[in-house]
Design an enzyme around this catalytic site. Structure first.
Site, PDB file in Angstrom:
ATOM      1  N   ASP A 116     -12.584 -42.052 -88.105  1.00 37.87           N
ATOM      2  CA  ASP A 116     -12.237 -40.735 -87.571  1.00 37.87           C
ATOM      3  C   ASP A 116     -12.082 -40.916 -86.069  1.00 37.87           C
ATOM      4  O   ASP A 116     -13.066 -41.160 -85.358  1.00 37.87           O
ATOM      5  CB  ASP A 116     -13.353 -39.739 -87.889  1.00 37.87           C
ATOM      6  CG  ASP A 116     -13.103 -38.347 -87.310  1.00 37.87           C
ATOM      7  OD1 ASP A 116     -12.113 -38.172 -86.573  1.00 37.87           O
ATOM      8  OD2 ASP A 116     -13.914 -37.451 -87.588  1.00 37.87           O
TER       9      ASP A 116
ATOM     10  N   ASN B  57      -0.895 -43.588 -84.370  1.00 32.09           N
ATOM     11  CA  ASN B  57      -0.051 -42.792 -85.266  1.00 32.09           C
ATOM     12  C   ASN B  57      -0.736 -41.522 -85.749  1.00 32.09           C
ATOM     13  O   ASN B  57      -0.078 -40.649 -86.319  1.00 32.09           O
ATOM     14  CB  ASN B  57       0.348 -43.657 -86.477  1.00 32.09           C
ATOM     15  CG  ASN B  57       1.206 -42.902 -87.467  1.00 32.09           C
ATOM     16  OD1 ASN B  57       2.278 -42.408 -87.131  1.00 32.09           O
ATOM     17  ND2 ASN B  57       0.731 -42.798 -88.705  1.00 32.09           N
TER      18      ASN B  57
ATOM     19  N   TYR C  98       2.393 -27.397 -81.809  1.00 31.47           N
ATOM     20  CA  TYR C  98       2.698 -28.815 -82.025  1.00 31.47           C
ATOM     21  C   TYR C  98       3.321 -29.415 -80.770  1.00 31.47           C
ATOM     22  O   TYR C  98       2.946 -30.513 -80.336  1.00 31.47           O
ATOM     23  CB  TYR C  98       3.648 -28.942 -83.214  1.00 31.47           C
ATOM     24  CG  TYR C  98       3.863 -30.341 -83.734  1.00 31.47           C
ATOM     25  CD1 TYR C  98       2.792 -31.188 -83.984  1.00 31.47           C
ATOM     26  CD2 TYR C  98       5.150 -30.803 -84.016  1.00 31.47           C
ATOM     27  CE1 TYR C  98       2.988 -32.463 -84.491  1.00 31.47           C
ATOM     28  CE2 TYR C  98       5.354 -32.078 -84.527  1.00 31.47           C
ATOM     29  CZ  TYR C  98       4.277 -32.903 -84.758  1.00 31.47           C
ATOM     30  OH  TYR C  98       4.481 -34.160 -85.253  1.00 31.47           O
TER      31      TYR C  98
ATOM     32  N   ILE D  28      11.970 -37.256 -90.872  1.00 30.32           N
ATOM     33  CA  ILE D  28      11.744 -38.535 -91.548  1.00 30.32           C
ATOM     34  C   ILE D  28      11.970 -38.314 -93.033  1.00 30.32           C
ATOM     35  O   ILE D  28      11.283 -37.494 -93.655  1.00 30.32           O
ATOM     36  CB  ILE D  28      10.323 -39.063 -91.301  1.00 30.32           C
ATOM     37  CG1 ILE D  28      10.034 -39.155 -89.795  1.00 30.32           C
ATOM     38  CG2 ILE D  28      10.150 -40.429 -91.959  1.00 30.32           C
ATOM     39  CD1 ILE D  28       8.591 -39.533 -89.480  1.00 30.32           C
TER      40      ILE D  28
END
Length: 261
Positions: free
Chosen positions: A65, A92, A157, A190
């Site tokens: 984590d 990532n 975001y 993606i």
């Protein structure tokens, strides 16, 4: 191995899941790297690692984590104890956006997103800096095409990813004297299982086919298609490799020409 761009390198990848994280691990292994897989779900790590090992790669799975200091220290220690070095860190991990207008986004959601996407990736970079300085290594941050637009509902975001982008620039400047390069890959759409499911939901809502949703979306790009996960992962491998030895502080957009910078 198909390509020696990362031969004899140890690559640590966070946020390993069934999508882009898996592809980054697969393409890194194909480029000759030993891959350390980190994410919270151990079963997912083992599944991806089994694929890599079946193809001849050496791996290490460490459930991690990245918002937890002790967990990140354990990841660093296990990596160095096992392989003795780290050459590449691929950050990532990210938080799923709330997809609500900022005027209705809960502050806790924004805080949680910043904690993972920004502070988590900073925690990882800080922890691996001594090892990366030893190897004159590289950090690759995974960002998003949200940097290039201000569409509704992407506000929280974009807030987190923009902070990650700014942080990456500063890290490139601060870590450069240690020989560490810091670069960013910014994917657009993606074409993976998650997006295929999402396009199916849109198609059902508007009474059209998923193929039509794809065509309408891809029409906005120069190449009239959406990038595959492996295509984005290969951009990561390039920036991680010695072929990019003079590149730092840069962002490589991988979006089939949807946005121009």
């Amino acid at each position: 191995m198909n390509n020696p761009m990362l031969a004899d390198k140890v690559v640590v990848v966070s946020g390993v899941g069934p999508g882009l994280g898996r592809s980054i691990c697969t393409e890194s292994a194909a480029a000759g790297a030993t891959v350390v897989l980190a994410a919270r779900t151990e079963s997912r790590l083992k599944e991806v690692a089994a694929e890599l090992e079946a193809a001849g790669a050496e791996t290490l799975c460490v459930p991690t984590d990245i918002t937890d200091d002790e967990a990140v220290r354990t990841l660093v220690a296990r990596t160095l104890d096992t392989f003795g070095r780290v050459d590449v860190l691929v950050n990532n991990a990210f938080a799923v956006p709330s997809m609500k207008p900022l005027e209705r986004t809960d502050f806790q959601q924004i805080s949680d997103s910043l904690d993972l996407t920004v502070l988590g990736n900073l925690r990882m970079t800080q922890a691996f800096t001594p090892a990366l300085a030893e190897s004159k290594g590289a950090v690759v941050m995974i960002n998003s095409a949200v940097l290039r637009h201000s569409e509704p509902r992407y506000g929280s975001y974009k807030l987190a990813k923009s902070a990650l982008h700014a942080m990456s620039h500063t890290l490139a400047t601060e870590l450069g004297p240690k020989g560490i390069r810091v670069n960013t890959v910014a994917p657009g759409y993606i074409w993976n299982d998650q997006l295929k499911w999402y396009f199916g939901e849109i198609a059902e809502k508007y009474g059209i086919t998923p193929e039509q949703v794809y065509e309408q979306t891809a029409a906005k790009s120069d190449l009239k298609r959406l990038p595959e996960p492996d295509e984005i992962a290969r951009a990561v491998v390039f920036l991680a490799s010695p072929w990019a030895s003079a590149i730092t502080g840069q962002t490589l957009d991988v979006n089939c020409g949807e946005y121009h910078v």
